[in-house]
Design an enzyme around this catalytic site. Structure first.
Site, mmCIF file in Angstrom:
data_model
loop_
_atom_site.group_PDB
_atom_site.id
_atom_site.type_symbol
_atom_site.label_atom_id
_atom_site.label_comp_id
_atom_site.label_asym_id
_atom_site.label_seq_id
_atom_site.Cartn_x
_atom_site.Cartn_y
_atom_site.Cartn_z
ATOM 1 N N HIS A 15 44.876 38.422 38.479
ATOM 2 C CA HIS A 15 43.767 38.143 39.394
ATOM 3 C C HIS A 15 44.374 37.645 40.706
ATOM 4 O O HIS A 15 44.614 36.449 40.872
ATOM 5 C CB HIS A 15 42.821 37.102 38.787
ATOM 6 C CG HIS A 15 42.304 37.505 37.435
ATOM 7 N ND1 HIS A 15 42.127 36.637 36.400
ATOM 8 C CD2 HIS A 15 41.954 38.728 36.979
ATOM 9 C CE1 HIS A 15 41.681 37.299 35.349
ATOM 10 N NE2 HIS A 15 41.574 38.574 35.668
HETATM 11 C C1 LIG Z 1 45.320 44.947 33.174
HETATM 12 C C2 LIG Z 1 44.342 44.323 34.133
HETATM 13 C C3 LIG Z 1 43.122 43.857 33.654
HETATM 14 C C4 LIG Z 1 42.218 43.262 34.540
HETATM 15 N N1 LIG Z 1 41.014 42.823 34.045
HETATM 16 C C5 LIG Z 1 40.155 42.183 34.866
HETATM 17 C C6 LIG Z 1 38.913 41.694 34.366
HETATM 18 O O1 LIG Z 1 38.581 41.850 33.192
HETATM 19 N N2 LIG Z 1 38.090 41.041 35.230
HETATM 20 C C7 LIG Z 1 38.430 40.826 36.530
HETATM 21 O O2 LIG Z 1 37.670 40.185 37.236
HETATM 22 N N3 LIG Z 1 39.578 41.344 37.044
HETATM 23 C C8 LIG Z 1 40.445 42.004 36.239
HETATM 24 N N4 LIG Z 1 41.607 42.507 36.747
HETATM 25 C C9 LIG Z 1 41.831 42.413 38.208
HETATM 26 C C10 LIG Z 1 41.056 43.506 38.938
HETATM 27 O O3 LIG Z 1 41.478 44.770 38.502
HETATM 28 C C11 LIG Z 1 41.262 43.347 40.455
HETATM 29 O O4 LIG Z 1 40.864 42.047 40.827
HETATM 30 C C12 LIG Z 1 40.441 44.316 41.277
HETATM 31 O O5 LIG Z 1 40.585 45.627 40.823
HETATM 32 C C13 LIG Z 1 40.853 44.201 42.751
HETATM 33 O O6 LIG Z 1 40.132 45.142 43.509
HETATM 34 P P1 LIG Z 1 40.522 45.425 45.023
HETATM 35 O O7 LIG Z 1 39.613 46.482 45.498
HETATM 36 O O8 LIG Z 1 40.574 44.150 45.761
HETATM 37 O O9 LIG Z 1 42.033 45.914 44.988
HETATM 38 P P2 LIG Z 1 42.695 47.185 44.295
HETATM 39 O O10 LIG Z 1 41.902 47.617 43.131
HETATM 40 O O11 LIG Z 1 44.113 46.842 44.098
HETATM 41 O O12 LIG Z 1 42.535 48.320 45.393
HETATM 42 C C14 LIG Z 1 43.300 48.320 46.566
HETATM 43 C C15 LIG Z 1 43.501 49.759 46.997
HETATM 44 O O13 LIG Z 1 44.210 49.744 48.222
HETATM 45 C C16 LIG Z 1 45.196 50.752 48.200
HETATM 46 N N5 LIG Z 1 46.268 50.382 49.110
HETATM 47 C C17 LIG Z 1 47.232 49.458 48.922
HETATM 48 N N6 LIG Z 1 48.058 49.425 49.977
HETATM 49 C C18 LIG Z 1 47.594 50.342 50.856
HETATM 50 C C19 LIG Z 1 48.027 50.781 52.144
HETATM 51 N N7 LIG Z 1 49.098 50.250 52.730
HETATM 52 N N8 LIG Z 1 47.331 51.772 52.756
HETATM 53 C C20 LIG Z 1 46.253 52.321 52.169
HETATM 54 N N9 LIG Z 1 45.802 51.941 50.955
HETATM 55 C C21 LIG Z 1 46.463 50.958 50.312
HETATM 56 C C22 LIG Z 1 45.641 50.797 46.752
HETATM 57 O O14 LIG Z 1 46.251 52.026 46.435
HETATM 58 C C23 LIG Z 1 44.339 50.567 46.009
HETATM 59 O O15 LIG Z 1 43.675 51.758 45.706
HETATM 60 C C24 LIG Z 1 42.528 43.131 35.914
HETATM 61 C C25 LIG Z 1 43.742 43.627 36.391
HETATM 62 C C26 LIG Z 1 44.649 44.210 35.516
HETATM 63 C C27 LIG Z 1 45.961 44.698 36.039
#
Ligand SMILES: Cc1cc2nc3c(=O)[nH]c(=O)nc-3n(C[C@H](O)[C@H](O)[C@H](O)COP(=O)(O)OP(=O)(O)OC[C@H]3O[C@@H](n4cnc5c(N)ncnc54)[C@H](O)[C@@H]3O)c2cc1C
Ligand code: SF4
Length: 545
Positions: free
Chosen positions: A479
């Protein structure tokens, strides 16, 4: 209408945070262009990747997502490659080996789907307990956005307020909870005998009904590394919808620079394609939603004359306050089958242990029995014993049925020393890799020593485990929070209450990076609630011209 060069709203990152903003902005009539570092893949490809993994990697969710050279991510199953991308240092460096994939759809491809809200007290640590920071607003301000987030993702949960966490809600959950499997029920009963409530988790999966064109969960426990039928929310399910509403999505576009212009407004972002050719994209408003590690990294990479410390960084807070819930794992063995693994990978947690006056001294903690099927670990463990034939088969069955894992997740404090900086080491594109210094801190260590581990020892005894092993090292919970911390004071924080950069009126940095404190529960629902709040601000700012 967006094109490949320009849009009203340019969103970097197609994870749940970026997709939430895209859907809201498109629904309000704004044009949207999304830039995504990773490739775009279909669900069946991930399922096939997983099926074809060697047995030794079956228990590692991220092995099903091989990184592309231009969009490396941490591979937690490989010591060598893990340290190769995310550089880690400090006393608890290994406890920040975060898992996330750089694929279109982001980390919700492989999340567990658990959707806890923060409590009102989680947001007022400074005024109530004299530690950490207070949020820029209170729970009542966030509550409507939590509700919108739950309906957008399709979150199931209990209708009985006595089982809700926290029981302060303006609307019921869109669906009822998933039933407990036998292992979780046994844990729930043991907890009740020592006065603890194991509550059904709120979770973004369809319990018994179809929701948003997703089928009901059939309980096959494959949530890590991917739900094969899409019953669990993942942001990839929203990509076709974004396109059907006119949004443009560009995969394999790695943003490496935010360009500022007059009045320090952002005027463009620059990205490399997979052939290392640079492109420039303009827009009216810009959103960087690349998670709590990649977002500050891009800002630090974007130093210019107006912003010598990096974009959005006049406070020197970009990259600081990196948080996660430091985890302690207890492995248990029972004399008889307990059968975790029936239903989704997680369905419940003890949450009362996260709250209390003790938070002036040490952190609170969430405690849960994992419900992920044990067969992967059981197979590897039985093979390591050198067994073959029927003896191997019998041992795999025993270990899969009779072993379990109890997890403690501790609430972190924001701390300036836990800091992401740019490493001298470069990735395939020549971009600096992220380097993170991490110390879980005495607040967490005291909790493990004096509070959370002693509770888990009582739970294990009450369960009647014949063997147990409680880990002594902290692990990552995945997280990722902090890095662009929110606050009202521009000299001590990066974004305002709408996740708008204090330094740049048209730059938004929503999601985990903006979180002021983390609480003990999984934090993605809070990230999405913040994205909803930021969307409202983005839309009104665009309408105001
Ligand atoms: C095994 C596992 C289980 C989890 N289970 C839970 C759960 O049960 N409950 C919970 O609350 N959270 C959970 N999490 C955490 C949750 O997955 C994340 O908090 C959430 O997906 C974050 O979303 P986000 O959109 O902020 O980032 P991300 O999902 O990381 O998306 C960011 C995106 O930006 C892109 N990106 C990165 N750098 C660049 C760049 N320079 N240029 C263009 N694009 C870029 C990436 O490719 C990605 O697609 C879990 C995580 C893992 C690993
Ligand atoms: S239990 Fe199976 S159907 Fe349900 S969310 Fe997990 S993988 Fe999908």
């Amino acid at each position: 209408m967006a094109n490949a060069d320009s849009a009203d709203v340019v969103i970097v990152g197609t994870g749940v945070v970026g997709c939430t903003i895209a859907l809201e902005a498109l629904a309000a009539g704004c044009s949207v262009l999304m830039l995504e570092a990773g490739p775009r893949v279909e669900r069946w490809q991930i399922v096939e990747n997983f099926r074809n993994l060697p047995p030794s990697l079956k228990a590692h969710w991220d092995a099903a997502y091989p990184p592309k050279p231009w969009a490396p991510h941490l591979e937690t199953y490989s010591e060598a490659s893990a340290g190769d991308y995310l550089q880690l240092e400090g006393p608890d460096a290994r406890a920040y080996q975060q898992g996330y994939v750089r694929y279109a759809g982001g980390a919700t491809w492989h999340w567990a789907g658990i959707c806890w809200r923060l409590t009102p007290d989680d947001m007022r640590l400074k005024s109530l307990y004299g530690v950490g920071r207070d949020w820029a607003f209170d729970y009542n301000t966030l509550e409507p956005y939590y509700t919108r987030a739950e309906y957008a993702m399709g979150v199931c949960g209990p209708s009985d307020p006595a089982l809700q966490w926290p029981p302060i809600r303006s609307k019921p959950y869109p669906m009822g909870p998933t039933p407990f499997g036998p292992g979780e029920q046994r844990f729930t009963d043991a907890a009740a005998r020592i006065g603890l409530r194991n509550l059904p988790s709120a979770q973004a999966r369809n319990s018994g009904i179809s929701y948003h064109d997703r089928p009901p969960c059939c309980g096959n426990n494959n949530c890590f590394p991917v739900c094969p039928i899409g019953a669990k929310y993942d942001a990839a399910t929203t990509l076709p919808k974004i396109e059907s509403m006119g949004g443009v999505i560009m995969p394999n576009a790695v943003v490496y620079r935010v360009e500022t212009g007059s009045k320090n407004a952002v005027q463009a972002v620059h990205f490399y394609d997979q052939d290392k050719v640079s492109h420039r994209v303009t827009g009216k408003l810009f959103v960087i939603a690349c998670n709590g590690i990649e977002t500050p990294k891009i800002l630090l990479l974007s130093k210019d004359q107006q912003n010598p410390n990096g974009v959005a960084n006049s406070s020197d807070q970009v990259g600081r306050n990196m948080m996660d819930q430091p985890k302690i794992i207890a492995k248990i063995t029972m004399a008889e089958p307990m059968w975790t693994g029936v239903g989704p990978v997680q369905s419940s947690s003890i949450m009362d242990t996260s709250q209390g006056a003790f938070r002036s001294e040490h952190s609170g903690a969430l405690i849960r029995m994992e419900n992920a099927a044990r067969s992967g670990q059981a197979g590897v463990a039985a093979l390591k014993k050198g067994l073959v034939g029927k003896a191997l088969d019998t041992e795999i069955r025993r270990l899969a049925a009779c072993t379990g894992q109890v997890t403690i997740e501790h609430e972190p404090l924001p701390s300036a020393i836990n800091r992401l900086t740019l490493s001298d080491k470069k990735d395939w594109l020549g971009l600096n890799k992220p380097n993170i210094y991490y110390d879980v801190g005495d607040y967490v260590r005291r909790s493990a020593d004096q509070y959370s581990v002693p509770i888990v020892k009582r739970l294990i005894a009450e369960l009647g485990a014949t063997e147990s092993e409680i880990g002594t090292e902290f692990a990552h919970s995945d997280h990722i929070m902090g890095g662009c911390i929110m606050g009202n004071d521009p000299s001590a924080s990066v974004v305002d209450a709408d996740c708008r950069a204090h330094d740049h009126a048209n730059l938004f940095l929503p999601g985990g990076a903006a979180m002021t404190t983390g609480g003990s529960g999984n934090s993605t629902l809070t990230m999405v609630a913040l994205a909803m709040k930021a969307s409202d601000a983005i839309i009104s700012q665009l309408k105001a011209g």
